[in-house]
Motif scaffolding. Sequence first.
Motif, PDB file in Angstrom:
ATOM      1  N   LYS A 155      18.469  40.835  53.692  1.00 60.71           N
ATOM      2  CA  LYS A 155      20.153  41.422  53.312  1.00 60.71           C
ATOM      3  C   LYS A 155      20.154  41.981  52.019  1.00 60.71           C
ATOM      4  CE  LYS A 155      22.483  39.114  57.078  1.00 60.71           C
ATOM      5  NZ  LYS A 155      23.200  40.116  57.749  1.00 60.71           N
ATOM      6  N   GLU A 156      21.157  42.960  51.852  1.00 57.05           N
ATOM      7  CA  GLU A 156      21.459  43.192  50.349  1.00 57.05           C
ATOM      8  C   GLU A 156      22.812  43.099  50.250  1.00 57.05           C
ATOM      9  OE1 GLU A 156      19.598  46.912  49.216  1.00 57.05           O
ATOM     10  OE2 GLU A 156      21.613  47.916  48.592  1.00 57.05           O
ATOM     11  N   TRP A 157      23.260  42.645  48.914  1.00 51.59           N
ATOM     12  CA  TRP A 157      24.536  42.164  48.479  1.00 51.59           C
ATOM     13  C   TRP A 157      24.752  43.032  47.381  1.00 51.59           C
ATOM     14  CZ3 TRP A 157      26.685  36.414  47.814  1.00 51.59           C
ATOM     15  CH2 TRP A 157      27.792  36.704  47.468  1.00 51.59           C
ATOM     16  N   VAL A 158      25.395  44.245  47.323  1.00 54.76           N
ATOM     17  CA  VAL A 158      26.023  44.881  46.150  1.00 54.76           C
ATOM     18  C   VAL A 158      27.324  43.975  45.545  1.00 54.76           C
ATOM     19  CG1 VAL A 158      26.896  46.950  45.053  1.00 54.76           C
ATOM     20  CG2 VAL A 158      25.182  46.838  47.018  1.00 54.76           C
ATOM     21  N   VAL A 159      27.317  43.672  44.333  1.00 55.59           N
ATOM     22  CA  VAL A 159      28.184  42.652  43.517  1.00 55.59           C
ATOM     23  C   VAL A 159      28.700  43.416  42.299  1.00 55.59           C
ATOM     24  CG1 VAL A 159      28.847  40.431  42.654  1.00 55.59           C
ATOM     25  CG2 VAL A 159      27.243  40.691  44.394  1.00 55.59           C
ATOM     26  N   VAL A 160      29.958  43.654  42.430  1.00 60.61           N
ATOM     27  CA  VAL A 160      30.550  44.527  41.343  1.00 60.61           C
ATOM     28  C   VAL A 160      31.533  43.445  40.740  1.00 60.61           C
ATOM     29  CG1 VAL A 160      31.538  46.376  40.684  1.00 60.61           C
ATOM     30  CG2 VAL A 160      30.311  46.555  42.390  1.00 60.61           C
ATOM     31  N   LEU A 161      31.240  43.480  39.290  1.00 63.52           N
ATOM     32  CA  LEU A 161      32.239  42.431  38.555  1.00 63.52           C
ATOM     33  C   LEU A 161      32.974  43.310  37.690  1.00 63.52           C
ATOM     34  CD1 LEU A 161      29.429  40.156  37.312  1.00 63.52           C
ATOM     35  CD2 LEU A 161      30.586  40.140  39.338  1.00 63.52           C
ATOM     36  N   ASP A 162      34.364  42.889  37.464  1.00 61.99           N
ATOM     37  CA  ASP A 162      35.401  43.692  36.745  1.00 61.99           C
ATOM     38  C   ASP A 162      36.512  42.749  35.961  1.00 61.99           C
ATOM     39  OD1 ASP A 162      36.470  45.834  35.784  1.00 61.99           O
ATOM     40  OD2 ASP A 162      37.591  46.355  37.223  1.00 61.99           O
ATOM     41  N   ASP A 163      37.019  43.257  34.999  1.00 60.44           N
ATOM     42  CA  ASP A 163      37.927  42.572  34.297  1.00 60.44           C
ATOM     43  C   ASP A 163      39.184  43.348  34.504  1.00 60.44           C
ATOM     44  OD1 ASP A 163      37.339  44.578  32.582  1.00 60.44           O
ATOM     45  OD2 ASP A 163      36.428  43.137  31.185  1.00 60.44           O
ATOM     46  N   TRP A 164      40.373  42.960  34.783  1.00 61.08           N
ATOM     47  CA  TRP A 164      41.640  43.657  35.359  1.00 61.08           C
ATOM     48  C   TRP A 164      42.755  43.491  34.524  1.00 61.08           C
ATOM     49  CZ3 TRP A 164      41.021  47.821  38.580  1.00 61.08           C
ATOM     50  CH2 TRP A 164      42.167  48.352  38.799  1.00 61.08           C
ATOM     51  N   VAL A 165      43.415  44.696  33.973  1.00 60.26           N
ATOM     52  CA  VAL A 165      44.876  44.639  33.329  1.00 60.26           C
ATOM     53  C   VAL A 165      45.601  45.575  34.101  1.00 60.26           C
ATOM     54  CG1 VAL A 165      44.310  46.149  31.392  1.00 60.26           C
ATOM     55  CG2 VAL A 165      45.911  44.467  31.297  1.00 60.26           C
ATOM     56  N   ASP A 166      45.301  46.545  34.647  1.00 63.41           N
ATOM     57  CA  ASP A 166      46.179  47.861  34.729  1.00 63.41           C
ATOM     58  C   ASP A 166      47.048  47.397  35.926  1.00 63.41           C
ATOM     59  OD1 ASP A 166      46.724  50.650  34.537  1.00 63.41           O
ATOM     60  OD2 ASP A 166      45.825  51.123  36.369  1.00 63.41           O
ATOM     61  N   GLY A 167      48.489  47.831  35.483  1.00 66.31           N
ATOM     62  CA  GLY A 167      49.513  47.708  36.294  1.00 66.31           C
ATOM     63  C   GLY A 167      50.158  46.118  36.785  1.00 66.31           C
ATOM     64  N   VAL A 168      49.587  45.200  35.654  1.00 67.79           N
ATOM     65  CA  VAL A 168      49.893  43.784  35.648  1.00 67.79           C
ATOM     66  C   VAL A 168      51.117  43.648  34.863  1.00 67.79           C
ATOM     67  CG1 VAL A 168      49.194  41.514  35.624  1.00 67.79           C
ATOM     68  CG2 VAL A 168      47.734  43.075  36.389  1.00 67.79           C
ATOM     69  N   ASP A 169      52.113  43.388  35.180  1.00 66.60           N
ATOM     70  CA  ASP A 169      53.545  43.048  34.582  1.00 66.60           C
ATOM     71  C   ASP A 169      53.526  44.394  33.388  1.00 66.60           C
ATOM     72  OD1 ASP A 169      53.778  40.738  35.433  1.00 66.60           O
ATOM     73  OD2 ASP A 169      52.517  39.608  34.230  1.00 66.60           O
ATOM     74  N   GLY A 170      53.463  45.422  33.793  1.00 67.25           N
ATOM     75  CA  GLY A 170      53.446  46.821  32.984  1.00 67.25           C
ATOM     76  C   GLY A 170      52.515  47.053  32.109  1.00 67.25           C
ATOM     77  N   SER A 171      51.373  46.335  32.221  1.00 66.66           N
ATOM     78  CA  SER A 171      50.241  46.613  31.058  1.00 66.66           C
ATOM     79  C   SER A 171      49.344  47.759  31.549  1.00 66.66           C
ATOM     80  CB  SER A 171      49.210  45.482  30.955  1.00 66.66           C
ATOM     81  OG  SER A 171      49.924  44.603  30.323  1.00 66.66           O
ATOM     82  N   THR A 172      48.595  48.537  30.927  1.00 65.88           N
ATOM     83  CA  THR A 172      47.688  49.625  31.162  1.00 65.88           C
ATOM     84  C   THR A 172      46.573  49.336  29.929  1.00 65.88           C
ATOM     85  OG1 THR A 172      48.691  51.357  29.574  1.00 65.88           O
ATOM     86  CG2 THR A 172      49.559  51.321  31.842  1.00 65.88           C
ATOM     87  N   PRO A 173      45.481  49.843  30.372  1.00 65.03           N
ATOM     88  CA  PRO A 173      44.514  50.040  29.363  1.00 65.03           C
ATOM     89  C   PRO A 173      44.846  50.647  28.071  1.00 65.03           C
ATOM     90  CG  PRO A 173      43.491  50.405  31.538  1.00 65.03           C
ATOM     91  CD  PRO A 173      45.064  50.322  31.704  1.00 65.03           C
ATOM     92  N   ASP A 174      45.591  51.780  28.239  1.00 70.98           N
ATOM     93  CA  ASP A 174      46.118  52.416  27.015  1.00 70.98           C
ATOM     94  C   ASP A 174      47.006  51.734  26.279  1.00 70.98           C
ATOM     95  OD1 ASP A 174      44.814  55.341  27.942  1.00 70.98           O
ATOM     96  OD2 ASP A 174      46.358  54.567  29.745  1.00 70.98           O
ATOM     97  N   SER A 175      47.985  51.084  26.743  1.00 73.54           N
ATOM     98  CA  SER A 175      49.019  50.209  26.000  1.00 73.54           C
ATOM     99  C   SER A 175      48.350  49.156  25.406  1.00 73.54           C
ATOM    100  CB  SER A 175      49.892  49.769  26.880  1.00 73.54           C
ATOM    101  OG  SER A 175      49.660  48.658  27.882  1.00 73.54           O
TER     102      SER A 175
END
Length: 488
Positions: A146-166
């Motif tokens: 079997k093959e398992w593709v695992v994508v890791l991420d850190d997330w801020v966009d849209g949480v309590d008004g945050s964006t990466p730009d802000s």
Amino acid sequence: MNPSDPEVLAAEKKRGGGPVRRFRLTAAEARVDLGGRTLRTWAYGDDLPGKEVRVTAGDILDLTLANHLPVDTTLHSHGIRLRCDMDGVPDLTQAGIKPGAEFAYRFAVQHPGTYWLHSHSGMQLDRGLYAPLIVEDPKEPLTYDKEWVVVLDDWVDGVDGSTPDSVLTQLHHGKRPPMDMGTGGMSGHGGSAGHHAMARGPARAGSSGPSRVLRGSHSDLLSSMGGNVDFPYYLVNGRLPQAPTVFRAKPGDRIRLRIINAGADTAFRVALGGHEMTITHTDGYPVQPTTTDALLLGMAERYDVLVTAQDGVFPLVALAEGKKARALAVLRTAKSGALPEPSVQPDELQGRLVPARRLVPGDAVAYSDRKPDRQIRLRLTGNMKDFNWSFDHRPYSVEQRHPIRQDERVRLTIINATNMWHPIHLHGHTFAMTGLDAAGARKDTAIVLPHRKLVFDFYADNPGLWMLHCHNQYHSESGMMTTLGYHR
């Protein structure tokens, strides 16, 4: 040489041409479900990560990106040795794709491996604009069930008004980063000097969110702070630890995990509870099989590992290194058994960890002991207070070039003169990490620790203009980018 010069076309022709595989992605505003928490972001469709693109080495990839965003965008095929004008760097290799327009990326895919797709415009990578790109080997030497593709991420966009730009603005004390984008634009493509600012897009109306500046962080593995951003969420395959994805297999199955760090500011220490892993590839290229308990992946790095599944329910934990947080997925081979708690801490996280510099390349991809024809030395500069990251104190400019020539073997020494760690990525090539004894594992992204140096060799066999940059998105968008340019 410019991105579409005859030398570029000639190098592409040498890669050959197999079947054409056509895909279509649409970059648009979307609502994504992280597992009980639905957020508004930008993504490729409604999936997070975007739907996997899978081809076979030797194929021609024909991938059309339709831009339904309110700002320009591009698409970068990370780690692929491709023709320069398909590399997706705004103002350097192509003009940004305007809202409502589309662009067809078409190129030969020569090397098998685990790669990924992401926007290369402004802070868009730190939204949902990424997807796995898997290139299968028609002569696959590994055997697995079997093959398992695992994508890791850190997330801020849209949480309590945050964006990466802000968040980027917070790191710059309320100001836009003073990056010099130049005035001339991109050779032959009419690029505009202000593209990166346009591609970021405005912060969401109404709020810039709470402070996301990370404080009081430290990682022994990274000899520095874990990063600069205190993300509210960390994800595996788009899911929170409270609602993890579950991969099902049978006891005894041999599973190939393809692990991709799609984060913007986070290194992940990864382990599978109750299992040891055998490293087979890093950044798409084979290494001599090496057994380990845990992995350390800087942003944009990939590792392929093999595991033999035990009987039970097991946590795959991605510890956000130096940030006191984690992402979680689950391997289930038993019919019954509760899911692990979100705070689970498998012993393997504190076990053996083999750094990339100690991996030995597979015989078929190992470099010879040829001496370099050209040596380039660059310093990473900047500090946390001013957030003025750059190469040699020079913020990125599209006109900047470090000259190389076709068929040279180039040795690049990167001296980290900062108090932070940086994952360094070279476009369009793979390099061999170089030690005292011999050329090491083949990679396209590698960590350089504070006040240490990263030395690697690569063959200049892919003409064009190629970015070299830190893959911490907040560092690169503050100026830690430069360009290697082929000269006749």
